[in-house]
Design an enzyme around this catalytic site. Structure first.
Site, PDB file in Angstrom:
ATOM      1  N   GLY A 239       2.172   7.955  -0.267  1.00  0.00           N
ATOM      2  CA  GLY A 239       2.948   9.178  -0.501  1.00  0.00           C
ATOM      3  C   GLY A 239       3.524   9.135  -1.899  1.00  0.00           C
ATOM      4  CB  SER A 240       6.944   9.519  -3.246  1.00  0.00           C
ATOM      5  OG  SER A 240       7.628   8.452  -2.622  1.00  0.00           O
TER       6      SER A 240
ATOM      7  CG  PHE B 210      -1.778   1.223   1.339  1.00  0.00           C
ATOM      8  CD1 PHE B 210      -2.936   1.317   0.585  1.00  0.00           C
ATOM      9  CD2 PHE B 210      -1.438   2.296   2.167  1.00  0.00           C
ATOM     10  CE1 PHE B 210      -3.742   2.454   0.638  1.00  0.00           C
ATOM     11  CE2 PHE B 210      -2.239   3.428   2.237  1.00  0.00           C
ATOM     12  CZ  PHE B 210      -3.396   3.503   1.469  1.00  0.00           C
ATOM     13  N   GLY B 211       0.693   2.127  -0.974  1.00  0.00           N
ATOM     14  CA  GLY B 211       1.443   3.380  -1.057  1.00  0.00           C
ATOM     15  C   GLY B 211       0.529   4.559  -0.777  1.00  0.00           C
TER      16      GLY B 211
ATOM     17  CD  GLU C 239       9.581   4.663   0.438  1.00  0.00           C
ATOM     18  OE1 GLU C 239       9.335   5.403   1.402  1.00  0.00           O
ATOM     19  OE2 GLU C 239       9.370   5.008  -0.740  1.00  0.00           O
TER      20      GLU C 239
HETATM   21  C1  SIN Z   1       4.629   5.816   0.555  1.00  0.00           C
HETATM   22  O1  SIN Z   1       4.556   6.528  -0.430  1.00  0.00           O
HETATM   23  O2  SIN Z   1       3.813   4.879   0.740  1.00  0.00           O
HETATM   24  C2  SIN Z   1       5.712   5.992   1.570  1.00  0.00           C
HETATM   25  C3  SIN Z   1       6.210   7.368   1.731  1.00  0.00           C
HETATM   26  C4  SIN Z   1       6.874   7.956   0.536  1.00  0.00           C
HETATM   27  O3  SIN Z   1       7.707   7.290  -0.102  1.00  0.00           O
HETATM   28  O4  SIN Z   1       6.589   9.114   0.192  1.00  0.00           O
END
Ligand code: SIN
Length: 185
Positions: free
Chosen positions: A27-28, A24-25, A99
């Site tokens: 953010g980026s 599950f993402g 990450e």
């Molecule tokens: C994510 O996107 O799920 C983790 C945080 C990020 O890489 O911005």
């Protein structure tokens, strides 16, 4: 906990005999998909809110002048929308590197927009990591984001791309959109 989480993550889950894993993402990982995936589904997880509370030393800032990126903070009853990807377990080598600045892999239940439920993993930077910055007024967060830049580019680009991707997903995230509005004010 040391800020580099690569070694911590390597031993957190056992992928022996596993052919694919849901990630599950929020953010980026929603808008910068630099990894192969088998399937993709808009999804949400319960009990968490997205917050610009994690310092970025390696992507959108530097150790001396950290940027701010999102992590998840527990909040009973909250729903966080994002994108789920079904990936081969070997993809985590790349993702763990990407990450590595404070994020650990946690197991989570996720619900796809079509109602289907799956168990999977999510990267969360918890408050005991050295890069964690925590709460600040929205205006201060916007100012820090507007000034920060790191090896992956400008911090404001991270925010603007995330806001655009959330709008695309039909999400209404008051925290992200309030900071976005202050950035362009
Ligand atoms: C994510 O996107 O799920 C983790 C945080 C990020 O890489 O911005």
């Amino acid at each position: 906990m040391s800020v580099n989480t690569i070694e911590h993550n390597r031993t957190r889950q056992n992928f022996d005999g596993v052919s694919s894993v849901w990630l599950f993402g929020y953010g980026s990982l929603i808008y910068k998909v630099d990894f192969p995936f088998l399937e993709q589904q808009p999804a949400s997880i319960e009990g968490w809110v997205r917050r610009f509370w994690q310092g970025s030393h390696d992507h959108r800032g530097t150790r001396e002048a950290p940027g701010r990126v999102v992590t998840l903070i527990e909040q009973p009853g909250a729903v966080c929308k994002g994108m789920a990807y079904r990936v081969s377990p070997d993809v985590f080598e790349h993702l763990d590197h990407r990450e590595k600045n404070g994020y650990l892999r946690f197991s989570t239940a996720m619900t796809f927009d079509d109602g289907r439920q799956e168990q999977g993993l999510v990267y969360i930077a918890t408050e005991d990591n050295e890069a964690f910055l925590g709460h600040a007024p929205d205006a201060d967060i916007a100012l820090q984001i507007s000034r920060s830049v790191g090896p992956s580019g400008r911090n404001d680009e991270y925010l603007l791309k995330l806001a655009e991707a959330l709008r695309h997903l039909g999400d209404d995230d008051p925290h992200v959109f309030a900071i976005e509005a202050m950035l362009s004010a």
